[in-house]
Motif scaffolding. Structure first.
Motif, PDB file in Angstrom:
ATOM      1  N   LEU A  55      -8.469  -3.228   6.708  1.00 43.05           N
ATOM      2  CA  LEU A  55      -8.986  -3.548   5.375  1.00 43.05           C
ATOM      3  C   LEU A  55      -8.155  -4.701   4.823  1.00 43.05           C
ATOM      4  O   LEU A  55      -6.946  -4.546   4.629  1.00 43.05           O
ATOM      5  N   PRO A  56      -8.768  -5.868   4.585  1.00 39.73           N
ATOM      6  CA  PRO A  56      -7.988  -7.023   4.129  1.00 39.73           C
ATOM      7  C   PRO A  56      -7.507  -6.868   2.684  1.00 39.73           C
ATOM      8  O   PRO A  56      -8.044  -6.048   1.929  1.00 39.73           O
ATOM      9  N   PRO A  57      -6.522  -7.680   2.278  1.00 38.26           N
ATOM     10  CA  PRO A  57      -6.050  -7.656   0.890  1.00 38.26           C
ATOM     11  C   PRO A  57      -7.195  -7.929  -0.072  1.00 38.26           C
ATOM     12  O   PRO A  57      -8.103  -8.712   0.211  1.00 38.26           O
ATOM     13  N   GLY A  58      -7.149  -7.257  -1.229  1.00 39.34           N
ATOM     14  CA  GLY A  58      -8.124  -7.530  -2.286  1.00 39.34           C
ATOM     15  C   GLY A  58      -9.382  -6.710  -2.212  1.00 39.34           C
ATOM     16  O   GLY A  58     -10.236  -6.788  -3.095  1.00 39.34           O
ATOM     17  N   LEU A  59      -9.536  -5.913  -1.144  1.00 37.46           N
ATOM     18  CA  LEU A  59     -10.802  -5.198  -0.968  1.00 37.46           C
ATOM     19  C   LEU A  59     -10.668  -3.680  -0.993  1.00 37.46           C
ATOM     20  O   LEU A  59     -11.638  -2.961  -0.744  1.00 37.46           O
ATOM     21  N   MET A  60      -9.482  -3.165  -1.315  1.00 41.28           N
ATOM     22  CA  MET A  60      -9.313  -1.710  -1.305  1.00 41.28           C
ATOM     23  C   MET A  60     -10.165  -1.071  -2.405  1.00 41.28           C
ATOM     24  O   MET A  60     -10.173  -1.546  -3.558  1.00 41.28           O
ATOM     25  N   ALA A  61     -10.889  -0.005  -2.061  1.00 35.56           N
ATOM     26  CA  ALA A  61     -11.733   0.675  -3.050  1.00 35.56           C
ATOM     27  C   ALA A  61     -10.834   1.306  -4.119  1.00 35.56           C
ATOM     28  O   ALA A  61      -9.779   1.869  -3.781  1.00 35.56           O
ATOM     29  N   PRO A  62     -11.223   1.251  -5.387  1.00 31.63           N
ATOM     30  CA  PRO A  62     -10.354   1.787  -6.452  1.00 31.63           C
ATOM     31  C   PRO A  62      -9.886   3.221  -6.219  1.00 31.63           C
ATOM     32  O   PRO A  62      -8.701   3.508  -6.435  1.00 31.63           O
ATOM     33  N   PRO A  63     -10.754   4.173  -5.747  1.00 30.98           N
ATOM     34  CA  PRO A  63     -10.232   5.545  -5.539  1.00 30.98           C
ATOM     35  C   PRO A  63      -9.137   5.587  -4.463  1.00 30.98           C
ATOM     36  O   PRO A  63      -8.188   6.356  -4.577  1.00 30.98           O
ATOM     37  N   VAL A  64      -9.269   4.756  -3.436  1.00 31.55           N
ATOM     38  CA  VAL A  64      -8.258   4.744  -2.365  1.00 31.55           C
ATOM     39  C   VAL A  64      -6.954   4.172  -2.922  1.00 31.55           C
ATOM     40  O   VAL A  64      -5.858   4.682  -2.643  1.00 31.55           O
ATOM     41  N   HIS A  65      -7.073   3.144  -3.759  1.00 32.41           N
ATOM     42  CA  HIS A  65      -5.870   2.549  -4.364  1.00 32.41           C
ATOM     43  C   HIS A  65      -5.179   3.567  -5.283  1.00 32.41           C
ATOM     44  O   HIS A  65      -3.947   3.713  -5.262  1.00 32.41           O
ATOM     45  N   THR A  66      -5.984   4.285  -6.064  1.00 29.43           N
ATOM     46  CA  THR A  66      -5.406   5.300  -6.963  1.00 29.43           C
ATOM     47  C   THR A  66      -4.671   6.374  -6.163  1.00 29.43           C
ATOM     48  O   THR A  66      -3.555   6.786  -6.507  1.00 29.43           O
ATOM     49  N   GLU A  67      -5.296   6.824  -5.057  1.00 34.71           N
ATOM     50  CA  GLU A  67      -4.632   7.830  -4.213  1.00 34.71           C
ATOM     51  C   GLU A  67      -3.340   7.307  -3.627  1.00 34.71           C
ATOM     52  O   GLU A  67      -2.352   8.031  -3.501  1.00 34.71           O
ATOM     53  N   LEU A  68      -3.350   6.030  -3.244  1.00 30.97           N
ATOM     54  CA  LEU A  68      -2.140   5.421  -2.678  1.00 30.97           C
ATOM     55  C   LEU A  68      -1.008   5.463  -3.706  1.00 30.97           C
ATOM     56  O   LEU A  68       0.132   5.840  -3.389  1.00 30.97           O
ATOM     57  N   LEU A  69      -1.337   5.113  -4.939  1.00 33.44           N
ATOM     58  CA  LEU A  69      -0.319   5.133  -6.000  1.00 33.44           C
ATOM     59  C   LEU A  69       0.159   6.558  -6.266  1.00 33.44           C
ATOM     60  O   LEU A  69       1.366   6.800  -6.424  1.00 33.44           O
ATOM     61  N   ASP A  70      -0.783   7.514  -6.288  1.00 37.54           N
ATOM     62  CA  ASP A  70      -0.404   8.923  -6.509  1.00 37.54           C
ATOM     63  C   ASP A  70       0.524   9.406  -5.404  1.00 37.54           C
ATOM     64  O   ASP A  70       1.529  10.067  -5.644  1.00 37.54           O
ATOM     65  N   ARG A  71       0.152   9.060  -4.179  1.00 34.05           N
ATOM     66  CA  ARG A  71       0.957   9.490  -3.032  1.00 34.05           C
ATOM     67  C   ARG A  71       2.353   8.868  -3.119  1.00 34.05           C
ATOM     68  O   ARG A  71       3.356   9.522  -2.844  1.00 34.05           O
ATOM     69  N   ALA A  72       2.400   7.602  -3.512  1.00 33.83           N
ATOM     70  CA  ALA A  72       3.703   6.923  -3.638  1.00 33.83           C
ATOM     71  C   ALA A  72       4.579   7.657  -4.651  1.00 33.83           C
ATOM     72  O   ALA A  72       5.780   7.859  -4.429  1.00 33.83           O
ATOM     73  N   ARG A  73       3.974   8.089  -5.753  1.00 27.77           N
ATOM     74  CA  ARG A  73       4.752   8.773  -6.802  1.00 27.77           C
ATOM     75  C   ARG A  73       5.236  10.139  -6.318  1.00 27.77           C
ATOM     76  O   ARG A  73       6.301  10.590  -6.681  1.00 27.77           O
ATOM     77  N   ARG A  74       4.453  10.777  -5.452  1.00 36.26           N
ATOM     78  CA  ARG A  74       4.839  12.105  -4.953  1.00 36.26           C
ATOM     79  C   ARG A  74       5.884  12.023  -3.850  1.00 36.26           C
ATOM     80  O   ARG A  74       6.766  12.865  -3.771  1.00 36.26           O
ATOM     81  N   VAL A  75       5.767  10.988  -3.001  1.00 36.43           N
ATOM     82  CA  VAL A  75       6.475  11.030  -1.713  1.00 36.43           C
ATOM     83  C   VAL A  75       7.673  10.067  -1.621  1.00 36.43           C
ATOM     84  O   VAL A  75       8.687  10.402  -1.016  1.00 36.43           O
ATOM     85  N   LEU A  76       7.555   8.903  -2.221  1.00 38.06           N
ATOM     86  CA  LEU A  76       8.536   7.849  -1.914  1.00 38.06           C
ATOM     87  C   LEU A  76       9.740   7.870  -2.852  1.00 38.06           C
ATOM     88  O   LEU A  76       9.617   8.229  -4.030  1.00 38.06           O
ATOM     89  N   PRO A  77      10.902   7.434  -2.368  1.00 39.78           N
ATOM     90  CA  PRO A  77      12.035   7.220  -3.249  1.00 39.78           C
ATOM     91  C   PRO A  77      11.691   6.144  -4.287  1.00 39.78           C
ATOM     92  O   PRO A  77      10.875   5.257  -4.012  1.00 39.78           O
ATOM     93  N   GLN A  78      12.342   6.238  -5.418  1.00 34.63           N
ATOM     94  CA  GLN A  78      11.923   5.422  -6.558  1.00 34.63           C
ATOM     95  C   GLN A  78      11.775   3.901  -6.278  1.00 34.63           C
ATOM     96  O   GLN A  78      10.753   3.313  -6.631  1.00 34.63           O
ATOM     97  N   PRO A  79      12.754   3.241  -5.630  1.00 32.99           N
ATOM     98  CA  PRO A  79      12.589   1.783  -5.472  1.00 32.99           C
ATOM     99  C   PRO A  79      11.368   1.432  -4.621  1.00 32.99           C
ATOM    100  O   PRO A  79      10.694   0.432  -4.877  1.00 32.99           O
ATOM    101  N   MET A  80      11.068   2.259  -3.624  1.00 31.29           N
ATOM    102  CA  MET A  80       9.916   1.980  -2.762  1.00 31.29           C
ATOM    103  C   MET A  80       8.609   2.270  -3.510  1.00 31.29           C
ATOM    104  O   MET A  80       7.621   1.541  -3.372  1.00 31.29           O
ATOM    105  N   ARG A  81       8.631   3.343  -4.298  1.00 28.42           N
ATOM    106  CA  ARG A  81       7.468   3.648  -5.141  1.00 28.42           C
ATOM    107  C   ARG A  81       7.158   2.449  -6.047  1.00 28.42           C
ATOM    108  O   ARG A  81       6.005   2.039  -6.204  1.00 28.42           O
TER     109      ARG A  81
END
Ligand SMILES: Cc1cc2nc3c(=O)[nH]c(=O)nc-3n(C[C@H](O)[C@H](O)[C@H](O)COP(=O)(O)OP(=O)(O)OC[C@H]3O[C@@H](n4cnc5c(N)ncnc54)[C@H](O)[C@@H]3O)c2cc1C
Length: 392
Positions: free
Chosen positions: A252-278
């Motif tokens: 999937l190229p840059p700029g084309l991610m579907a909004p629900p997939v992008h939202t899930e990515l952000l949610d997952r980042a908040r749940r899983v990643l250390p703060q600087p990477m999030r």
């Protein structure tokens, strides 16, 4: 007498890194080299970072006159994060480069007569001492054809049976951020470091790479991150279906991610990643994604046709070796053609050497994926491509 007395002309099918390494090295031997590349214009710089391995640095210096220190970003340490944001470091010097900063010096070595862009090779016809290369209505006979068509190679089957890539069961989400857009404190956490977070069946890593036009000075570079996440095939389809509903298949190229997939990515980042990477994920405007594949051929030569780069082996990115492998395919052929007395002896020796190297890299990549808990169910990759999947 050496193998070069039997090979004067070479046709390279595919003009990305794999094809360019071969073309530049063989032109240096005085061979009459032509590259056919189906895309017109400069191929899309996947915006991606690449660990600059010594053989690629050597190639750029020897064949292109490029100073690796001027086209790459150094790191001095590896830095390992835990989920709560703590980190420890260990010294390790490496150089980081971008796909475009390898591509450009190679491309600059070939004039337009030698590099035919916007021309798809539709067929290859073997002859006793060479190959006919067909593009549209034109047929060009060459003494040696090098198939550098990448992972979805259409002519791979002329050289070998088997070897079509499989999906390994996980995706790489990726992002690139201009250094100037990063908050100073966040940039400082990652400067001069190759940073990792190994979580539960997931890994995140990041480092700085050259800026869009190859700039490597502080403030002009880009932050590059990669996040490996398990996904079954249905999930892969969902991730790579773009914001307009089009199924993109394996990337999937840059700029084309579907909004629900992008939202899930952000949610997952908040749940899983250390703060600087999030925060890196949150600062990324246009994340993109690609499926991780395994591809391994049992042979790389039939008659006067060779497979090179990703057309032969698609190795896991944990090996940091895809571009290196393509460069080493070219260096090995450059050497073999000078050392062996006949084309057959040189091409056989080359193929044996490259199969051994590619197979070892393949196994190393699968083992690394397993150690990270990323491999698909049971560690057995499922077959790709399915009917209708669009290639990379
Ligand atoms: C989306 C993507 C992201 C990547 N990111 C990284 C990374 O971050 N780090 C890293 O180390 N490696 C990365 N790689 C891998 C790395 O770029 C490759 O392993 C390496 O460059 C060798 O690739 P290649 O030239 O063999 O194949 P490709 O890069 O796939 O190039 C194949 C070329 O052949 C052309 N072609 C195909 N068929 C024909 C035909 N019949 N006629 C004419 N032209 C044809 C295509 O248009 C294409 O330009 C990435 C690869 C892809 C596809």
């Amino acid at each position: 007498m050496n193998a070069l007395s039997g090979i004067r002309s070479v046709g390279v099918v595919g003009g990305s890194l794999g094809g360019l390494f071969q073309a530049v090295a063989l032109a240096d031997l005085g061979l009459d080299v032509t590259v056919w590349e189906r895309s017109a214009g400069r191929p899309h710089d996947r915006g991606a970072g690449i660990v600059l391995q010594p053989s690629v640095a050597w190639f750029l210096k020897m064949f292109c006159g490029a100073d690796p220190d001027r086209v790459s970003v150094p790191v001095t340490h590896r830095q390992f994060f835990t989920a709560d944001g703590r980190s420890h470091r260990t010294p390790m010097r490496q150089q980081m480069i971008s796909w475009g900063s390898i591509y450009q010096p190679l491309r600059d070595k070939l004039d337009h007569g030698r590099y035919r862009e916007g021309q798809l090779v539709d067929a290859l016809t073997p002859r006793p001492d060479g190959v006919d290369i067909h593009t549209g209505d034109t047929v060009r006979p060459v003494d040696l054809a090098i198939i550098a068509e990448g992972s979805s190679s259409r002519h791979r089957e002329l050289v070998t049976r088997g070897g079509d890539p499989c999906y390994a069961g996980y995706v790489a989400y990726r992002g690139v951020i201009d250094e100037a857009e990063l908050p100073e404190a966040l940039g400082a956490v990652f400067r001069n470091r190759f940073s990792f977070f190994d979580g539960d069946r997931t890994q995140f890593l990041c480092y700085f790479i050259p800026g869009a036009l190859g700039a490597v000075g502080p403030g002009t570079r880009r932050m590059n991150w990669v996040w490996y996440v398990r996904a079954d095939e249905a999930e892969l389809d969902r991730i790579t279906t773009d914001r307009n509903g089009a199924a993109r298949g394996l990337s999937l190229p840059p700029g084309l991610m579907a909004p629900p997939v992008h939202t899930e990515l952000l949610d997952r980042a908040r749940r899983v990643l250390p703060q600087p990477m999030r925060e890196l994920v949150e600062h990324t405007r246009e994340p993109f994604a690609q499926a991780i594949l395994d591809g391994r051929v049992p042979r790389m030569r039939t008659d006067r046709m060779l497979l090179t780069g990703d057309a032969a082996f698609v190795v896991r990115p944990h090996t940091a070796a895809s571009a290196m492998k393509a460069a080493e395919d070219a260096i090995a052929l450059f050497t073999a053609l000078q050392q062996f007395p006949s084309p057959e002896a040189a091409l056989d020796a080359w193929a044996q050497n490259r199969i051994a190297e590619g197979t070892a890299l393949h196994h190393r990549g699968v083992a690394l994926g397993r150690r990270l808990g990323l491999n698909g169910p049971g560690g057995t990759p499922s077959r790709l491509p399915r009917e209708g999947r669009r290639p990379l």
